[in-house]
Design a protein around this motif. Structure first.
Motif, PDB file in Angstrom:
ATOM      1  N   GLU A 158       0.827  -1.220   0.000  1.00 14.47           N
ATOM      2  CA  GLU A 158       0.000   0.000   0.000  1.00 14.47           C
ATOM      3  C   GLU A 158       0.856   1.263   0.000  1.00 14.47           C
ATOM      4  N   ASN A 159       0.811   2.009  -1.095  1.00 15.08           N
ATOM      5  CA  ASN A 159       1.496   3.299  -1.120  1.00 15.08           C
ATOM      6  C   ASN A 159       0.555   4.405  -1.603  1.00 15.08           C
ATOM      7  N   TYR A 160      -0.729   4.113  -1.606  1.00 16.36           N
ATOM      8  CA  TYR A 160      -1.783   5.090  -1.928  1.00 16.36           C
ATOM      9  C   TYR A 160      -1.618   5.678  -3.321  1.00 16.36           C
ATOM     10  N   GLU A 161      -1.075   4.862  -4.219  1.00 15.33           N
ATOM     11  CA  GLU A 161      -1.001   5.296  -5.615  1.00 15.33           C
ATOM     12  C   GLU A 161      -2.406   5.607  -6.110  1.00 15.33           C
ATOM     13  N   GLY A 162      -2.538   6.693  -6.837  1.00 19.58           N
ATOM     14  CA  GLY A 162      -3.835   7.035  -7.426  1.00 19.58           C
ATOM     15  C   GLY A 162      -4.705   7.901  -6.533  1.00 19.58           C
ATOM     16  N   VAL A 163      -4.302   8.087  -5.284  1.00 18.34           N
ATOM     17  CA  VAL A 163      -5.109   8.936  -4.392  1.00 18.34           C
ATOM     18  C   VAL A 163      -4.665  10.384  -4.555  1.00 18.34           C
ATOM     19  N   GLU A 164      -5.620  11.252  -4.766  1.00 14.21           N
ATOM     20  CA  GLU A 164      -5.306  12.676  -4.942  1.00 14.21           C
ATOM     21  C   GLU A 164      -5.340  13.343  -3.567  1.00 14.21           C
ATOM     22  N   ALA A 165      -4.154  13.740  -3.086  1.00 15.58           N
ATOM     23  CA  ALA A 165      -4.090  14.399  -1.774  1.00 15.58           C
ATOM     24  C   ALA A 165      -4.647  15.813  -1.879  1.00 15.58           C
ATOM     25  N   VAL A 166      -5.253  16.279  -0.799  1.00 18.39           N
ATOM     26  CA  VAL A 166      -5.656  17.690  -0.720  1.00 18.39           C
ATOM     27  C   VAL A 166      -4.480  18.430  -0.102  1.00 18.39           C
ATOM     28  N   ARG A 200       6.747   4.286  -4.515  1.00 21.70           N
ATOM     29  CA  ARG A 200       5.743   4.645  -5.530  1.00 21.70           C
ATOM     30  C   ARG A 200       6.344   4.572  -6.926  1.00 21.70           C
ATOM     31  N   GLU A 201       5.466   4.556  -7.922  1.00 20.71           N
ATOM     32  CA  GLU A 201       5.905   4.566  -9.322  1.00 20.71           C
ATOM     33  C   GLU A 201       6.520   5.915  -9.658  1.00 20.71           C
ATOM     34  N   PRO A 202       7.652   5.935 -10.369  1.00 26.04           N
ATOM     35  CA  PRO A 202       8.264   7.235 -10.698  1.00 26.04           C
ATOM     36  C   PRO A 202       7.352   8.125 -11.536  1.00 26.04           C
ATOM     37  N   GLN A 203       6.609   7.515 -12.453  1.00 23.71           N
ATOM     38  CA  GLN A 203       5.759   8.355 -13.317  1.00 23.71           C
ATOM     39  C   GLN A 203       4.647   9.031 -12.510  1.00 23.71           C
ATOM     40  N   ALA A 204       4.169   8.341 -11.480  1.00 24.37           N
ATOM     41  CA  ALA A 204       3.133   8.947 -10.627  1.00 24.37           C
ATOM     42  C   ALA A 204       3.733  10.100  -9.817  1.00 24.37           C
ATOM     43  N   ILE A 205       4.971   9.920  -9.376  1.00 24.81           N
ATOM     44  CA  ILE A 205       5.638  10.990  -8.610  1.00 24.81           C
ATOM     45  C   ILE A 205       5.874  12.200  -9.511  1.00 24.81           C
ATOM     46  N   LEU A 206       6.305  11.946 -10.745  1.00 22.61           N
ATOM     47  CA  LEU A 206       6.550  13.064 -11.671  1.00 22.61           C
ATOM     48  C   LEU A 206       5.241  13.768 -12.020  1.00 22.61           C
ATOM     49  N   ALA A 207       4.172  12.988 -12.182  1.00 21.23           N
ATOM     50  CA  ALA A 207       2.868  13.609 -12.486  1.00 21.23           C
ATOM     51  C   ALA A 207       2.420  14.470 -11.307  1.00 21.23           C
ATOM     52  N   GLU A 208       2.649  13.987 -10.084  1.00 16.92           N
ATOM     53  CA  GLU A 208       2.269  14.773  -8.904  1.00 16.92           C
ATOM     54  C   GLU A 208       3.114  16.050  -8.828  1.00 16.92           C
ATOM     55  N   THR A 209       4.379  15.945  -9.216  1.00 15.80           N
ATOM     56  CA  THR A 209       5.245  17.140  -9.234  1.00 15.80           C
ATOM     57  C   THR A 209       4.693  18.158 -10.233  1.00 15.80           C
ATOM     58  N   ARG A 210       4.312  17.675 -11.413  1.00 16.23           N
ATOM     59  CA  ARG A 210       3.782  18.608 -12.423  1.00 16.23           C
ATOM     60  C   ARG A 210       2.486  19.256 -11.945  1.00 16.23           C
ATOM     61  N   VAL A 247      11.732  18.904 -13.909  1.00 17.42           N
ATOM     62  CA  VAL A 247      10.335  19.221 -14.270  1.00 17.42           C
ATOM     63  C   VAL A 247      10.230  20.738 -14.470  1.00 17.42           C
ATOM     64  N   ASP A 248       9.626  21.128 -15.574  1.00 11.49           N
ATOM     65  CA  ASP A 248       9.461  22.563 -15.865  1.00 11.49           C
ATOM     66  C   ASP A 248       8.767  23.277 -14.719  1.00 11.49           C
ATOM     67  N   GLY A 249       9.341  24.378 -14.288  1.00  9.71           N
ATOM     68  CA  GLY A 249       8.702  25.168 -13.221  1.00  9.71           C
ATOM     69  C   GLY A 249       9.260  24.879 -11.843  1.00  9.71           C
ATOM     70  N   ILE A 250      10.008  23.786 -11.690  1.00  7.24           N
ATOM     71  CA  ILE A 250      10.596  23.461 -10.382  1.00  7.24           C
ATOM     72  C   ILE A 250      11.900  24.241 -10.213  1.00  7.24           C
ATOM     73  N   ARG A 251      12.002  24.978  -9.115  1.00  4.32           N
ATOM     74  CA  ARG A 251      13.228  25.746  -8.840  1.00  4.32           C
ATOM     75  C   ARG A 251      14.041  25.160  -7.697  1.00  4.32           C
ATOM     76  N   ARG A 252      13.368  24.422  -6.820  1.00  6.82           N
ATOM     77  CA  ARG A 252      14.099  23.822  -5.696  1.00  6.82           C
ATOM     78  C   ARG A 252      13.575  22.421  -5.403  1.00  6.82           C
ATOM     79  N   VAL A 253      14.505  21.499  -5.146  1.00  8.46           N
ATOM     80  CA  VAL A 253      14.121  20.153  -4.692  1.00  8.46           C
ATOM     81  C   VAL A 253      14.952  19.820  -3.459  1.00  8.46           C
ATOM     82  N   ARG A 254      14.270  19.355  -2.422  1.00 10.15           N
ATOM     83  CA  ARG A 254      14.949  18.819  -1.232  1.00 10.15           C
ATOM     84  C   ARG A 254      14.465  17.389  -1.048  1.00 10.15           C
ATOM     85  N   PHE A 255      15.104  16.647  -0.164  1.00  8.09           N
ATOM     86  CA  PHE A 255      14.627  15.296   0.149  1.00  8.09           C
ATOM     87  C   PHE A 255      14.979  14.970   1.585  1.00  8.09           C
ATOM     88  N   THR A 256      14.137  14.169   2.221  1.00  8.71           N
ATOM     89  CA  THR A 256      14.378  13.786   3.605  1.00  8.71           C
ATOM     90  C   THR A 256      13.625  12.501   3.914  1.00  8.71           C
TER      91      THR A 256
END
Ligand code: SF4
Length: 461
Positions: A158-166, A200-210, A247-256
């Motif tokens: 379970e990684n909640y793929e497909g769920v649209e977070a608010v 999670r799937e990378p394409q889902a993560i990239l879509a969420e980033t966009r 991803v177009d429009g991204i100016r900063r990425v961090r990770f933790t």
């Protein structure tokens, strides 16, 4: 793991208005979130799933038909606060027999049946069980089932793929890329309440980033318990980080939070090469003594950790480093504590989250011999010594940075009127004169002074 800072977070309903408007009966949802950013993201997921069933978030528990307390189990006092809060909320149950009061998150997973037995809550649901929450609430509201239900199955997928977070308001979009943890650090409850690592799937993560960019976010923070162990098919974490940074429009990425063992040259190359990846690395060391690290099952030695620090500083120029450390782990001798002090002196972290060991029921460290547990005064004294050392190091580092000009992303209004707070790429906070309409924008600021922890600055140009 993500640092265990415990904070109470209450978010306004969408629109932020406190005016009470008529809502569809039974669909007013109040969620209170405790703990780390992972929990805040889980609240956004739950809100997304329940919004599909017509639930609307309200900002006052008194207005709610359903109250969820999303909890943290990382430290004992986090659980005590939640218990106190559940007690306070009983008055709403007395006033409204149809109210559903639920506890979700890590404490729910850890104490599920015990919470139900208290009869103070109507449902408990663990972090892998949120897809079942809507049905359960519907059934409880329809009186189709008895109060006191549990949803506590840990899931390997379970990684909640497909769920649209608010997504909560703010200038950074936090994107969970991984849930759970495959490590078994002996002090840590996380693997027992969040289950194994699920990526999670990378394409889902990239879509969420966009989608985050479309909503106006320019900074994303990739989130996982050991985020840099991420792997999905051919994708590893360096590849994912690079793709998100591009991803177009991204100016900063961090990770933790990364695990030291998964800090690789490939990851550091991406950090050095991609302009959008911030020069900031949180590297939890926990102890500077090999025997303690072994008892913690951290799977590295102090020398190996220091090797990672040198590698990172060699590849990523001007890297800001932060860490987590625990003192008074059972059996820690004075010499071993000194080894932690020595490591901190050697690395000179820009920031550190420092804790005294706190036993968590159900973790292996609690089964260490009783005589290994340090008495309180000694443990507290060690923590104090470490804090004083780190405070001095941090002040010295920050004083050398006064005079620099840095680009900050403005996050919020400061406490002092007429000031705003912005964050540099290297994760340092700067207060400077500015209006709230700067929030979300990038501003060049010259650092004019430091409190030792944060900076004062003036806007350039
Ligand atoms: S088990 Fe270890 S690596 Fe996993 S979340 Fe806990 S501290 Fe982090």
């Amino acid at each position: 793991m993500t640092s265990g800072t415990v904070q109470l977070r209450r978010r306004p309903a969408s629109g932020g208005s406190s005016v009470r408007r008529p809502r569809p009966l039974g669909r007013r949802l109040y969620i209170e979130t405790y703990g780390c950013q992972m929990n805040i993201n889980d609240t956004e997921l739950m809100e997304g799933m329940l919004a599909e069933r017509g639930f609307l978030r309200v900002e006052d528990a008194a207005d709610a038909d359903v109250i969820l307390i999303n909890t943290c189990a990382i430290r004992e006092h986090a659980e005590q606060r939640v218990r106190g809060r559940i007690g306070q909320l009983q008055r709403y149950r007395r006033d409204n027999p149809h109210l559903v009061l639920g506890v979700t998150g890590c404490m729910a997973q850890r104490l599920g049946p015990r919470l139900v037995a208290s009869r103070d809550v109507d449902l408990v649901a663990g972090p892998d069980a949120y897809r079942g929450l809507g049905d359960l609430i519907d059934d409880l509201q329809a009186n189709a089932i008895e109060r006191g239900q549990t949803l506590l199955e840990l899931d390997t997928a379970e990684n909640y793929e497909g769920v649209e977070a608010v997504r909560a308001a703010g200038v950074s979009a936090w994107i969970t890329v991984q849930r759970g943890c495959d490590h078994r650090c002996t002090f840590c409850i996380v693997p027992y309440v969040r289950g194994p690592e699920k990526n999670r799937e990378p394409q889902a993560i990239l879509a969420e980033t966009r989608r985050a960019v479309e909503r106006g976010f320019t900074e994303v923070v990739l989130l996982g318990q050991t985020v840099n162990s991420y792997r999905s098919g051919e994708w590893d974490f360096p590849r994912l980080l690079e793709a998100v940074a591009r991803v177009d429009g991204i100016r900063r990425v961090r990770f933790t939070s990364p695990h030291p063992n998964d800090v690789s040259e490939a990851l550091l190359d991406v950090m050095a090469r991609e302009p959008a990846v911030c020069r900031q690395l949180h590297l939890p060391v926990q102890s500077g003594a090999d025997r303690v690290l072994k008892r913690m099952v951290r799977r590295y030695t102090a020398a190996e950790f220091l090797g990672k620090v040198d590698l990172a500083r060699g590849i990523v120029p001007d890297l800001a480093l932060s860490t987590d450390a625990i003192v008074a782990f059972p059996g820690e001798t004075e010499e071993e504590f000194e080894a932690t002090l020595e490591l901190m002196r050697r690395v000179r972290f820009d920031d550190a989250y420092l804790y005294r060991y706190s036993p968590r029921e159900g973790t292996p460290a609690t089964r260490l011999p009783e005589e290994d547990f340090l008495p309180d005064p000694e443990a507290s004294a060690r923590l104090e010594r470490l804090i004083v050392l780190q405070r001095d190091i941090q002040r010295e580092i920050n004083e050398t940075e006064v005079g620099r000009t840095c680009e900050v992303l403005v996050e919020r209004s400061a406490r002092s009127e007429g000031d705003v707070l912005g964050r540099t790429e290297r994760n340092k906070m700067v207060a400077f004169a500015g209006d709230a309409d700067l929030i979300g924008s990038y501003v060049d600021v010259r650092l004019t002074g430091t409190t030792g922890v944060t900076f004062m600055g003036v806007r350039c140009g």
